[in-house]
Design a protein around this motif. Sequence first.
Motif, PDB file in Angstrom:
ATOM      1  N   SER A   1       0.829  -1.200   0.000  1.00 29.80           N
ATOM      2  CA  SER A   1       0.000   0.000   0.000  1.00 29.80           C
ATOM      3  C   SER A   1       0.867   1.257   0.000  1.00 29.80           C
ATOM      4  N   ALA A   2       0.370   2.280  -0.648  1.00 24.45           N
ATOM      5  CA  ALA A   2       1.033   3.589  -0.641  1.00 24.45           C
ATOM      6  C   ALA A   2       0.409   4.534   0.375  1.00 24.45           C
ATOM      7  N   ASP A   3      -0.601   4.069   1.106  1.00 25.96           N
ATOM      8  CA  ASP A   3      -1.292   4.913   2.075  1.00 25.96           C
ATOM      9  C   ASP A   3      -0.511   4.996   3.380  1.00 25.96           C
ATOM     10  N   ASP A   4      -0.817   6.035   4.160  1.00 29.07           N
ATOM     11  CA  ASP A   4      -0.182   6.206   5.464  1.00 29.07           C
ATOM     12  C   ASP A   4      -0.848   5.357   6.539  1.00 29.07           C
ATOM     13  N   PHE A   5      -2.066   4.912   6.273  1.00 30.65           N
ATOM     14  CA  PHE A   5      -2.811   4.118   7.236  1.00 30.65           C
ATOM     15  C   PHE A   5      -3.308   2.857   6.545  1.00 30.65           C
ATOM     16  N   ILE A   6      -3.763   1.903   7.358  1.00 28.68           N
ATOM     17  CA  ILE A   6      -4.303   0.660   6.824  1.00 28.68           C
ATOM     18  C   ILE A   6      -5.668   0.930   6.212  1.00 28.68           C
ATOM     19  N   VAL A   7      -5.733   0.861   4.902  1.00 28.77           N
ATOM     20  CA  VAL A   7      -6.970   1.068   4.160  1.00 28.77           C
ATOM     21  C   VAL A   7      -7.064  -0.022   3.107  1.00 28.77           C
ATOM     22  N   PHE A   8      -8.209  -0.698   3.064  1.00 26.65           N
ATOM     23  CA  PHE A   8      -8.380  -1.739   2.049  1.00 26.65           C
ATOM     24  C   PHE A   8      -9.665  -1.484   1.276  1.00 26.65           C
ATOM     25  N   PRO A   9      -9.568  -1.483  -0.052  1.00 29.21           N
ATOM     26  CA  PRO A   9      -8.345  -1.665  -0.852  1.00 29.21           C
ATOM     27  C   PRO A   9      -7.484  -0.405  -0.831  1.00 29.21           C
ATOM     28  N   PRO A  10      -6.180  -0.554  -1.011  1.00 25.89           N
ATOM     29  CA  PRO A  10      -5.302   0.624  -0.992  1.00 25.89           C
ATOM     30  C   PRO A  10      -5.610   1.565  -2.153  1.00 25.89           C
ATOM     31  N   SER A  11      -5.342   2.834  -1.928  1.00 23.80           N
ATOM     32  CA  SER A  11      -5.547   3.821  -2.993  1.00 23.80           C
ATOM     33  C   SER A  11      -4.434   3.788  -4.017  1.00 23.80           C
ATOM     34  N   GLY A  12      -3.293   3.218  -3.649  1.00 24.01           N
ATOM     35  CA  GLY A  12      -2.155   3.087  -4.557  1.00 24.01           C
ATOM     36  C   GLY A  12      -1.195   2.052  -4.018  1.00 24.01           C
ATOM     37  N   TYR A  13      -0.193   1.719  -4.823  1.00 23.93           N
ATOM     38  CA  TYR A  13       0.751   0.665  -4.440  1.00 23.93           C
ATOM     39  C   TYR A  13       2.180   1.172  -4.580  1.00 23.93           C
ATOM     40  N   SER A  14       3.015   0.761  -3.620  1.00 27.83           N
ATOM     41  CA  SER A  14       4.433   1.113  -3.651  1.00 27.83           C
ATOM     42  C   SER A  14       5.187   0.167  -2.742  1.00 27.83           C
ATOM     43  N   LEU A  15       6.510   0.353  -2.696  1.00 28.70           N
ATOM     44  CA  LEU A  15       7.382  -0.442  -1.828  1.00 28.70           C
ATOM     45  C   LEU A  15       7.830   0.358  -0.605  1.00 28.70           C
ATOM     46  N   ARG A  16       7.149   1.434  -0.299  1.00 31.01           N
ATOM     47  CA  ARG A  16       7.607   2.343   0.752  1.00 31.01           C
ATOM     48  C   ARG A  16       7.676   1.663   2.111  1.00 31.01           C
ATOM     49  N   TRP A  17       6.760   0.731   2.398  1.00 25.37           N
ATOM     50  CA  TRP A  17       6.751   0.118   3.725  1.00 25.37           C
ATOM     51  C   TRP A  17       7.824  -0.958   3.856  1.00 25.37           C
ATOM     52  N   PHE A  18       8.240  -1.558   2.748  1.00 27.85           N
ATOM     53  CA  PHE A  18       9.383  -2.462   2.792  1.00 27.85           C
ATOM     54  C   PHE A  18      10.668  -1.660   3.030  1.00 27.85           C
ATOM     55  N   GLN A  19      10.761  -0.490   2.416  1.00 24.43           N
ATOM     56  CA  GLN A  19      11.912   0.371   2.654  1.00 24.43           C
ATOM     57  C   GLN A  19      11.935   0.881   4.087  1.00 24.43           C
ATOM     58  N   ALA A  20      10.757   1.231   4.610  1.00 24.15           N
ATOM     59  CA  ALA A  20      10.687   1.673   6.002  1.00 24.15           C
ATOM     60  C   ALA A  20      11.047   0.537   6.952  1.00 24.15           C
ATOM     61  N   LEU A  21      10.623  -0.677   6.618  1.00 31.47           N
ATOM     62  CA  LEU A  21      10.946  -1.830   7.460  1.00 31.47           C
ATOM     63  C   LEU A  21      12.442  -2.067   7.522  1.00 31.47           C
ATOM     64  N   ALA A  22      13.134  -1.868   6.397  1.00 35.53           N
ATOM     65  CA  ALA A  22      14.582  -2.086   6.356  1.00 35.53           C
ATOM     66  C   ALA A  22      15.349  -1.135   7.278  1.00 35.53           C
ATOM     67  N   GLY A  23      14.730  -0.013   7.633  1.00 33.07           N
ATOM     68  CA  GLY A  23      15.390   0.946   8.514  1.00 33.07           C
ATOM     69  C   GLY A  23      14.803   1.005   9.911  1.00 33.07           C
ATOM     70  N   HIS A  24      13.915   0.078  10.258  1.00 35.69           N
ATOM     71  CA  HIS A  24      13.272   0.096  11.577  1.00 35.69           C
ATOM     72  C   HIS A  24      14.062  -0.799  12.523  1.00 35.69           C
ATOM     73  N   GLY A  25      14.851  -0.174  13.387  1.00 40.97           N
ATOM     74  CA  GLY A  25      15.757  -0.907  14.271  1.00 40.97           C
ATOM     75  C   GLY A  25      15.089  -1.889  15.218  1.00 40.97           C
ATOM     76  N   PRO A  26      14.045  -1.479  15.979  1.00 43.16           N
ATOM     77  CA  PRO A  26      13.452  -2.409  16.955  1.00 43.16           C
ATOM     78  C   PRO A  26      12.920  -3.691  16.328  1.00 43.16           C
ATOM     79  N   LEU A  27      12.235  -3.587  15.194  1.00 44.77           N
ATOM     80  CA  LEU A  27      11.706  -4.788  14.560  1.00 44.77           C
ATOM     81  C   LEU A  27      12.823  -5.676  14.021  1.00 44.77           C
TER      82      LEU A  27
END
Length: 262
Positions: free
Chosen positions: A32-58
């Motif tokens: 999803s390209a949205d800032d919040f959990i919305v289904f169906p998403p308004s758009g698609y991207s890899l932004r949350w995979f990129q954010a996950l790669a930089g999230h230290g605690p997880l």
Amino acid sequence: MNGAGRALSTLAGIVYAMILAPIVVVVALAFSADDFIVFPPSGYSLRWFQALAGHGPLLDALLLSAQIACVVMALSLLLGVPAALALNKGSFPGREALQGFFLAPLLLPTLIIGLALLLFFTPLHLTATLPGLVLGHMIVTLPFVIRMMTTAFSTLPDDIEAAAATLGATPWRVVRRVTLPLAAPGLVACGALSFLLSFDETVISLFIAGPRASTLPVEMVRYVEGRTDPMVAALSVVLIAATLLVVILVERLVGVARAVGN
């Protein structure tokens, strides 16, 4: 019979659809390209995979869960395989009672096990520690290893072991050179299952984990308590892919059906 067959096929299709539908939703939300959990998403991207790669605690929790799962897998095999061998090949008083004792955790809800471990570990200062988490996870994984390996040993042909003993092999040599190689598919399945069970264990970890030792499922629960973005969905897709990879490796090495004793 044809009508009953079509009805059963339709029912099976509905059940499978209900099982797979949440996975489809999670996969869609992960991109999803949205800032919040919305289904169906308004758009698609890899932004949350990129954010996950930089999230230290997880990522730290992911590494800790993998380390704990590796230790749990090794110890479960080290303790469970000899126990299964003794229960299957041995003949001694109290054998049935001992087998029931080993398999008892399979009958108890993990909520009860987690509460019992919390009460037992707190005076021993094992809560929020790596040894405590390993021991807690082994309460779940060890019975599975013993049950599966008991089944695997029971399907082995006795005449091969008897032939090895007749030719002068010691009991330990028979086990090492004959029994364990024949039971290798079961060993692979038990190792993979122990790893996945430990890595995915949530309820027990919630009781005995802490800030110093937070596993990935616990960290995911804490994350969704305060945030509503799709990053956890992205992490879930990564975990689904990793689980499928483990299953494919087991299939390539020994075959899933053979590994579970079919």
